[in-house]
Design an enzyme around this catalytic site. Structure first.
Site, PDB file in Angstrom:
ATOM      1  CE  LYS A  38      -0.410  -0.360   5.002  1.00  0.00           C
ATOM      2  NZ  LYS A  38      -1.234  -0.819   6.219  1.00  0.00           N
ATOM      3  NE  ARG A 126      -6.741   0.588  11.015  1.00  0.00           N
ATOM      4  CZ  ARG A 126      -5.344   0.237  10.587  1.00  0.00           C
ATOM      5  NH1 ARG A 126      -4.302   1.204  10.425  1.00  0.00           N
ATOM      6  NH2 ARG A 126      -5.086  -1.025  10.034  1.00  0.00           N
ATOM      7  CE1 TYR A 248      12.963  32.254   2.914  1.00  0.00           C
ATOM      8  CE2 TYR A 248      13.047  29.469   2.718  1.00  0.00           C
ATOM      9  CZ  TYR A 248      12.794  30.872   2.103  1.00  0.00           C
ATOM     10  OH  TYR A 248      12.451  30.979   0.773  1.00  0.00           O
ATOM     11  CG  MET A 296       9.421  23.353  -1.089  1.00  0.00           C
ATOM     12  SD  MET A 296       8.273  24.534  -2.222  1.00  0.00           S
ATOM     13  CE  MET A 296       7.452  25.293  -1.025  1.00  0.00           C
TER      14      MET A 296
HETATM   15  C1  LIG Z   1      -0.314  -2.006   6.816  1.00  0.00           C
HETATM   16  C2  LIG Z   1      -1.070  -3.233   7.409  1.00  0.00           C
HETATM   17  C3  LIG Z   1      -0.294  -4.353   7.455  1.00  0.00           C
HETATM   18  C4  LIG Z   1       1.170  -4.281   7.490  1.00  0.00           C
HETATM   19  O1  LIG Z   1       1.820  -3.492   8.816  1.00  0.00           O
HETATM   20  P1  LIG Z   1       3.561  -3.752   8.769  1.00  0.00           P
HETATM   21  O2  LIG Z   1       3.500  -3.007  10.130  1.00  0.00           O
HETATM   22  O3  LIG Z   1       3.972  -2.712   7.830  1.00  0.00           O
HETATM   23  O4  LIG Z   1       4.016  -4.887   8.467  1.00  0.00           O
HETATM   24  C5  LIG Z   1      -1.060  -5.368   8.016  1.00  0.00           C
HETATM   25  N1  LIG Z   1      -2.225  -5.571   8.029  1.00  0.00           N
HETATM   26  C6  LIG Z   1      -2.859  -4.386   7.965  1.00  0.00           C
HETATM   27  C7  LIG Z   1      -4.515  -4.620   8.190  1.00  0.00           C
HETATM   28  C8  LIG Z   1      -2.272  -3.153   7.730  1.00  0.00           C
HETATM   29  O5  LIG Z   1      -3.142  -2.037   7.477  1.00  0.00           O
END
Ligand SMILES: *Cc1c(COP(=O)(O)O)cnc(C)c1O
Length: 356
Positions: A38, A126, A248, A296
């Site tokens: 992701k 969550r 800055y 920046m």
């Molecule tokens: C992002 C995520 C993971 C991976 O977690 P890591 O700590 O990067 O290994 C696994 N399960 C869910 C539901 C996640 O959102």
């Protein structure tokens, strides 16, 4: 090294492959590795990361959004993809089109989705349902998986992780009696290292496949190899006399004569402003402090009263040079955050160079 470029992230694909092979060696029997790619593969490039992870022995991929799954498919990836986020109706349609698996904790999604993983919230607070009865009622003959997610797997001595694990194990065992083919999964990277009882049929590893440590420590100590290094070069080298200031707000002033170099990378590239007067970069295999405010597009470093370095000299912001190295974990500590945020935060202006 290629010709100097203002801001370049080198991604070692072999490292991702080897990290996956290492993670697989922690698993038992035919348990599978799901590589989490992701957020553009935690900033490493999702498609490259996915292909390398699969070459290293991962057999599933996971993303957060339906669009991310669609993107992997567009690049020819045919393996199973799990979309882990909450989905709108439109997202569900996109996920189905991409033939991706989805996560459900309500009848609406459980009935609509074709490849469903039912999620029990055992304490992450969550996504998922906290209601065991509801979770049980969502399981159908064609449900693919049963999952949960840990809130504190990366806090080694806490007593919350074992309680979450116990809740989930109980439910999973019961569900498996009726559906032995369910793919049960809960572990992220930290849980994969922490407790063999959390491995179940599959682990979902993100941070570790990129060679960053899920506990924020030295990844090498856990058999991991950082895949990403961040490079720039000296864009200008100038003499400063006592009283001359850099950047800055004049947040750094020379007390003695010194050489100050300007490095053309800044918060527009994701090198955060809070690192002003608060980090080191590597030049010639040695650490040099960032002095003054990071802007920046540029930052300034102190090379000291004598220097042989000239414009064009390579600079490493994350990675190794000679005997020295700067880990993403160190940068994270200075910013009071986690390594995840360091690589995810590198902006699209930083060119990614994927190397074997
Ligand atoms: C992002 C995520 C993971 C991976 O977690 P890591 O700590 O990067 O290994 C696994 N399960 C869910 C539901 C996640 O959102």
């Amino acid at each position: 090294m290629s010709a100097p470029e203002r801001a370049l992230a080198r991604i070692g694909l072999g490292a991702i492959e080897r990290n996956c092979a290492h993670l697989r060696s922690l698993l038992r029997g035919d348990a599978q590795l799901c590589a989490v790619v992701k957020a553009d593969g935690y900033g490493h490039g999702a498609v490259w990361a996915a292909k390398s992870a699969l070459a290293g022995g991962a057999s599933w991929l996971a993303v957060a959004t339906a669009a991310e799954a669609e993107d992997l498919r567009r690049h020819g990836i045919a393996e199973r993809i799990l979309v882990m986020g909450a989905l709108t109706r439109e997202d569900l349609r996109v996920a189905a089109e991409a033939q991706a698996d989805v996560v459900a904790w309500s009848p609406e999604v459980a009935e609509r989705g074709e490849r469903v993983h039912v999620k029990l919230d055992t304490g992450m607070g969550r996504l998922g349902t906290k209601d065991v009865e509801l979770a049980r009622s969502l399981l159908r003959d064609d449900t693919v998986g049963l999952m949960s997610h840990f809130a504190t797997a990366d806090e080694p001595d806490d007593d919350y992780f074992p309680r979450q694990l116990e809740r989930f194990s109980e439910f999973a065992e019961e569900a498996r009696r009726e559906r032995p083919d369910l793919i049960v999964h809960a572990a992220n990277s930290a849980a994969t290292y922490r407790d063999p009882a959390a491995l179940f049929d599959m682990v979902r590893c993100g941070i570790a496949i990129y060679g960053m440590d899920p506990f924020g420590e030295d990844p090498h100590a856990r058999g991991l190899e950082p895949a990403l290094s961040l490079h720039s070069h000296l864009g200008a080298v100038r003499r400063f006399e006592p009283g001359d200031s850099a950047g800055y707000g004049r947040r750094w002033t020379a007390h003695e004569s010194t050489w100050i170099a300007t490095v053309p990378i800044g918060y527009g590239d994701g090198w955060r402003r809070a690192l002003s007067n608060n980090c080191d970069v590597l030049v010639g295999g040695r650490r040099h402090p960032v002095v003054g405010t990071i802007s920046m597009d540029n930052l300034t470093i102190d090379l000291g009263p004598e220097t042989d370095f000239a414009v064009g000299e390579p600079v490493v912001l994350i990675g190794a040079q000679g005997e020295e190295r700067v880990l993403a974990e160190e940068v994270a500590r200075r910013l009071d955050t986690i390594n995840y945020e360091i690589t995810c935060g590198l902006s699209s202006r930083v060119r990614r160079l994927h190397v074997r």
